[in-house]
Write a protein that holds these residues in place. Structure first.
Motif, short mmCIF file in Angstrom:
data_model
loop_
_atom_site.label_atom_id
_atom_site.label_comp_id
_atom_site.label_asym_id
_atom_site.label_seq_id
_atom_site.Cartn_x
_atom_site.Cartn_y
_atom_site.Cartn_z
N ARG A 94 0.83 -1.21 0.00
CA ARG A 94 0.00 0.00 0.00
C ARG A 94 0.87 1.25 0.00
NH1 ARG A 94 -5.35 -0.99 1.14
NH2 ARG A 94 -5.74 1.00 2.18
N ARG A 95 1.99 1.18 0.65
CA ARG A 95 2.90 2.33 0.67
C ARG A 95 3.53 2.54 -0.72
NH1 ARG A 95 6.88 1.89 5.68
NH2 ARG A 95 7.20 4.09 5.15
N VAL A 96 3.88 1.45 -1.38
CA VAL A 96 4.42 1.56 -2.74
C VAL A 96 3.36 2.14 -3.68
CG1 VAL A 96 5.24 0.24 -4.73
CG2 VAL A 96 6.12 -0.28 -2.45
N HIS B 225 2.83 10.34 -7.65
CA HIS B 225 3.51 10.69 -8.90
C HIS B 225 2.65 10.34 -10.12
CE1 HIS B 225 6.95 10.45 -6.10
NE2 HIS B 225 7.60 11.23 -6.93
N ALA B 226 1.34 10.22 -9.94
CA ALA B 226 0.48 9.75 -11.03
C ALA B 226 0.74 10.51 -12.33
CB ALA B 226 -0.99 9.90 -10.64
N ASP B 227 0.92 9.74 -13.40
CA ASP B 227 1.21 10.29 -14.74
C ASP B 227 2.58 10.95 -14.82
OD1 ASP B 227 -1.10 9.42 -16.03
OD2 ASP B 227 -2.24 11.15 -15.34
N ARG B 228 3.41 10.73 -13.80
CA ARG B 228 4.80 11.23 -13.81
C ARG B 228 5.71 10.10 -13.35
NH1 ARG B 228 6.00 14.46 -9.97
NH2 ARG B 228 4.11 14.16 -8.73
N PRO B 229 6.94 10.06 -13.83
CA PRO B 229 7.86 9.01 -13.38
C PRO B 229 8.14 9.12 -11.88
CG PRO B 229 8.69 10.09 -15.36
CD PRO B 229 7.55 10.92 -14.87
N ALA B 230 8.06 8.00 -11.19
CA ALA B 230 8.44 7.93 -9.78
C ALA B 230 9.79 7.25 -9.69
CB ALA B 230 7.40 7.15 -8.99
N PRO B 231 10.86 7.98 -9.37
CA PRO B 231 12.19 7.37 -9.35
C PRO B 231 12.32 6.34 -8.25
CG PRO B 231 12.25 9.59 -8.44
CD PRO B 231 10.87 9.41 -9.00
N MET B 232 13.18 5.38 -8.44
CA MET B 232 13.41 4.34 -7.45
C MET B 232 13.78 4.94 -6.10
SD MET B 232 13.37 1.15 -6.66
CE MET B 232 13.29 0.27 -8.22
N THR B 233 14.54 6.04 -6.13
CA THR B 233 14.94 6.67 -4.87
C THR B 233 13.73 7.14 -4.07
OG1 THR B 233 15.20 8.77 -6.07
CG2 THR B 233 17.19 7.44 -5.72
N ALA B 234 12.63 7.53 -4.73
CA ALA B 234 11.44 7.97 -4.02
C ALA B 234 10.85 6.82 -3.21
CB ALA B 234 10.40 8.53 -4.99
#
Length: 267
Positions: free
Chosen positions: A37-39, A46-55
């Motif tokens: 759920r947290r992921v 970040h919907a419709d935007r890239p979510a970087p792995m670091t986030a």
């Protein structure tokens, strides 16, 4: 003719203004596992935007990420893809992208309605503004966004912002109602809002004005005194100049406080 029910079939309905929900054709598809759920929440932020792995790593393990943090995130995303096939891997391979593609997201609807209401308010169309703001606030299903998701730094900051935005929306709706002369109907609501948010000066000012316009001068002055004591005890400060000026206007029964159709409240 196209059946609108057929067009909406299979379209996710995502709710974050309260507990996190994902429904497809009426069936709940949100994961029950805490970390999953947290992921999903990071993806939605970040919907419709890239979510970087670091986030993902910073949100899930803000102190000390485990050695296999990246692999763990990949596992959760793999599971989420079975529920939401809209999740794509970023071209550089270092993050993920959740495409809404027509999915209903209550936060997007809230922001859209709020923008429409602000435009109506700026044009002094208080009736449209008040109706639109009530519609926007009705989208909230609880007192906080992402209410049942454990928050890391990113989610905590976003939910704090959304909580403030919700209060600002309530304040704006009440201002529109005051412009419409509905002061009698607002007194009880404003008392409740001040009980829940005792340091909120704007609600205090609105209660004072509504009570004054309703002929309840004692209620208006009592609201000021109560807020002054609360500010002194909680923050060690006096009420703002704006609130002190309003108290003086109530004491002198200033004509500036009288209701004028379509005029903004002088608070």
């Amino acid at each position: 003719m196209t059946d609108p029910r057929a067009e909406s079939r299979g379209r996710p309905e995502i709710g974050v203004l309260g507990p996190l929900t994902v429904r497809v054709d009426g069936v709940e598809r949100a994961p029950s596992a805490r970390m999953a759920r947290r992921v999903l929440s990071v993806l939605l932020l970040h919907a419709d935007r890239p979510a970087p792995m670091t986030a993902f790593i910073d949100e899930l393990w803000p102190q000390e990420p485990p050695r296999l943090a990246r692999k763990t995130v990949q596992t959760y995303v793999y599971d989420l893809r079975r529920r939401l096939p809209r999740i794509a891997t970023c071209p550089d391979g270092h993050g993920y992208l959740l495409r809404l593609d027509g999915a209903a997201l209550d936060l997007r609807d809230f922001e859209r309605l709020l923008a429409l209401a602000r435009t109506a308010f700026a044009g002094r169309d208080a009736e449209t503004a008040a109706d639109t703001l009530r519609e926007a606030l009705a989208l909230w299903r609880g007192p906080a966004a992402f209410a049942d998701v454990e928050a890391g730094p990113l989610l905590a900051a976003r939910t704090c912002y959304l909580d403030e935005l919700r209060l600002d929306t309530v304040e704006l709706r009440i201002e529109a109602e005051l412009m419409l002369g509905r002061h009698h109907c607002l007194i009880g609501e404003l008392k409740g809002l001040l009980a829940a948010h005792p340091l909120h000066e704007a609600f205090g000012a609105q209660l004072m004005l509504a009570a004054h316009r309703a002929g309840q001068r004692a209620t208006a002055l009592a609201a000021y005194d109560r807020l002054r004591r609360t500010l002194a005890a909680g923050l060690g400060v006096e009420p703002s100049w704006r609130l002190r000026r309003l108290r003086q206007a109530v004491l002198t029964e200033s004509p500036a406080l009288a209701w004028t159709p379509g005029a903004r409240a002088p608070v």
